[in-house]
Write a protein that holds these residues in place. Structure first.
Motif, PDB file in Angstrom:
ATOM      1  N   ASP A  18       1.583  -9.521 -10.535  1.00 23.13           N
ATOM      2  CA  ASP A  18       0.440 -10.072  -9.800  1.00 23.13           C
ATOM      3  C   ASP A  18      -0.258 -11.213 -10.541  1.00 23.13           C
ATOM      4  O   ASP A  18      -0.723 -12.162  -9.927  1.00 23.13           O
ATOM      5  N   TYR A  64      -0.029  -6.970  -3.172  1.00 27.43           N
ATOM      6  CA  TYR A  64       0.014  -6.153  -4.389  1.00 27.43           C
ATOM      7  C   TYR A  64      -0.976  -5.006  -4.279  1.00 27.43           C
ATOM      8  O   TYR A  64      -2.102  -5.195  -3.811  1.00 27.43           O
ATOM      9  N   HIS A  70       2.252  -3.394  -8.491  1.00 26.84           N
ATOM     10  CA  HIS A  70       3.335  -3.077  -7.552  1.00 26.84           C
ATOM     11  C   HIS A  70       3.056  -3.712  -6.201  1.00 26.84           C
ATOM     12  O   HIS A  70       1.914  -3.918  -5.813  1.00 26.84           O
ATOM     13  N   TRP A  71       4.128  -3.979  -5.471  1.00 26.95           N
ATOM     14  CA  TRP A  71       3.992  -4.588  -4.160  1.00 26.95           C
ATOM     15  C   TRP A  71       3.559  -3.575  -3.113  1.00 26.95           C
ATOM     16  O   TRP A  71       3.910  -2.403  -3.167  1.00 26.95           O
TER      17      TRP A  71
END
Length: 93
Positions: A18, A64, A70-71
């Motif tokens: 990110d 994010y 994490h996505w």
């Protein structure tokens, strides 16, 4: 060379954390990955520019999960779409 000897072509997927999509500057790790790709003549899918643009438009929380790097499902979908486009352009799909 072993991979190519078997008839396969390696492709590196550059997955940006990110913090990479909060700046237009290339980080030292991203620069190193891009140099490696060029030196080794390996294809790469660098999703950083597209994720950067998407984050600028819709906000980082869209792509994010806050505080994890994490996505979200949308981050995964954007990346899957980019991979599909890459594979289609190369004639694999």
């Amino acid at each position: 060379d072993e991979i190519r000897a078997e008839g396969a072509e390696p492709v590196i997927l550059i997955i940006p954390p990110d913090r990479w999509v909060n700046t237009t500057r290339k980080t030292s790790l991203r620069k190193a990955l891009l140099r490696f790709v060029e030196k080794e003549k390996v294809e790469a899918i660098d999703v950083t520019p597209e994720l950067y643009n998407a984050v600028q438009e819709a906000g980082i929380e869209t792509y994010y999960i806050n505080g994890t790097g994490h996505w979200t499902p949308q981050g995964h979908q954007l990346t899957a779409d980019l991979i599909e486009k890459f594979l289609t352009r190369r004639g694999y799909l």
